[in-house]
Scaffold this motif. Sequence first.
Motif, short mmCIF file in Angstrom:
data_model
loop_
_atom_site.label_atom_id
_atom_site.label_comp_id
_atom_site.label_asym_id
_atom_site.label_seq_id
_atom_site.Cartn_x
_atom_site.Cartn_y
_atom_site.Cartn_z
N THR A 166 1.11 -1.22 0.03
CA THR A 166 0.14 0.01 0.11
C THR A 166 0.66 1.46 -0.14
OG1 THR A 166 -1.86 -0.65 1.18
CG2 THR A 166 -1.96 1.74 1.51
N LYS A 167 1.59 1.48 0.77
CA LYS A 167 2.50 2.84 1.08
C LYS A 167 3.46 2.63 -0.39
CE LYS A 167 2.89 2.06 5.84
NZ LYS A 167 2.72 3.59 6.26
N ALA A 170 1.68 3.67 -3.19
CA ALA A 170 0.64 5.22 -2.98
C ALA A 170 1.13 6.09 -3.47
CB ALA A 170 0.05 5.51 -1.16
N ARG A 179 -5.15 7.78 -4.90
CA ARG A 179 -4.86 7.57 -3.04
C ARG A 179 -4.62 6.40 -3.28
NH1 ARG A 179 -7.92 9.38 0.41
NH2 ARG A 179 -9.71 9.83 -1.32
N ASN A 181 -4.71 3.31 0.43
CA ASN A 181 -4.95 3.32 1.80
C ASN A 181 -5.23 1.71 2.19
OD1 ASN A 181 -4.55 6.46 2.72
ND2 ASN A 181 -5.75 7.13 1.62
N TYR A 226 -12.11 6.59 3.11
CA TYR A 226 -11.02 6.65 2.44
C TYR A 226 -11.32 6.92 1.07
CZ TYR A 226 -7.11 5.33 5.69
OH TYR A 226 -6.26 4.97 6.42
N SER A 231 -11.47 11.79 2.53
CA SER A 231 -9.19 11.32 3.01
C SER A 231 -9.09 11.73 1.99
CB SER A 231 -9.44 10.19 3.69
OG SER A 231 -10.40 9.16 2.17
N MET A 234 -5.06 12.69 2.18
CA MET A 234 -4.76 11.13 2.58
C MET A 234 -4.25 9.88 1.53
SD MET A 234 -7.10 11.01 6.06
CE MET A 234 -5.76 9.35 6.72
N THR A 235 -2.83 9.90 1.92
CA THR A 235 -2.28 8.14 0.99
C THR A 235 -1.34 7.71 1.70
OG1 THR A 235 -2.05 7.92 -1.13
CG2 THR A 235 -0.75 9.62 -1.05
N THR A 237 -1.70 5.59 4.30
CA THR A 237 -1.93 6.05 5.70
C THR A 237 -2.12 4.66 5.54
OG1 THR A 237 -4.30 6.75 5.46
CG2 THR A 237 -2.37 7.75 5.81
#
Length: 247
Positions: A166-167, A170, A179, A181, A226, A231, A234-235, A237
């Motif tokens: 995921t990270k 992202a 994004r 998450n 998400y 959100s 946000m990515t 996370t």
Amino acid sequence: MTQLLTGQTAVVTGGAQGIGLAIARTYVEHGARVVLGDLDEAAAEAAAKELGGPDVATGVRCDVVEADQVQGLVEAAVATYGSLDVFVNNAGITRDATMRTMSEDDFDLVVQVHLKGTWNGTRLAAAHMRGEKSGAIVNISSLSGKVGMVGQTNYSAAKAGIVGLTKAAAKEMAHHGVRVNAIQPGLIRSAMTEAMPQKAWDQKMSEIPMQRVGEVDEVAGVALFYASSLSSYMTGTVAEVTGGRFM
């Protein structure tokens, strides 16, 4: 109620039951159309009918380990509803056993379904979304991927891998407007958890500061957050939906 996903299309793997179905239901309630991918085609079709039928939901057979079948979900969303805005990688299985007794096949299968399946969904959804310069991918990890659970070397490894995936994804996709998450549920009420031996249930409950089991709708609410513009900044996370267990 303000609808957060009006006009959007979401794919949910493992969408015929449990957390996947709860996420799909919440998305439909917020104005989305959904494609439910599931290994059990009849269950996926029944779930789609329960959510409101072809105008809002479609069930498709999908083995997430097979890239061409996951691509089929992407294409079904675009062909049926005109877009792909959200992709939820939720499909999963368990084959619990201690390392001493776990078969190689059971290790491989769990890693394939969770980790390769999530990689397939993430990369194929992202390939479409980058062309649109927008999209949200939601990967379902587990508290087991944070702390490691006895009898789950396969599952814990795969769920931890989903966080790393995921990270990395992202970072790759942020400048394309996509994004990515992850959610880590803890003890959530389901047919599987309710079949647990009482001793195991009591042990898990003793570890939860909120002193109650979570409900599938509580995971779905975070998946909605998400997926939506709430959100938007946000990515990469990871949200723990655990009642405070192992914080």
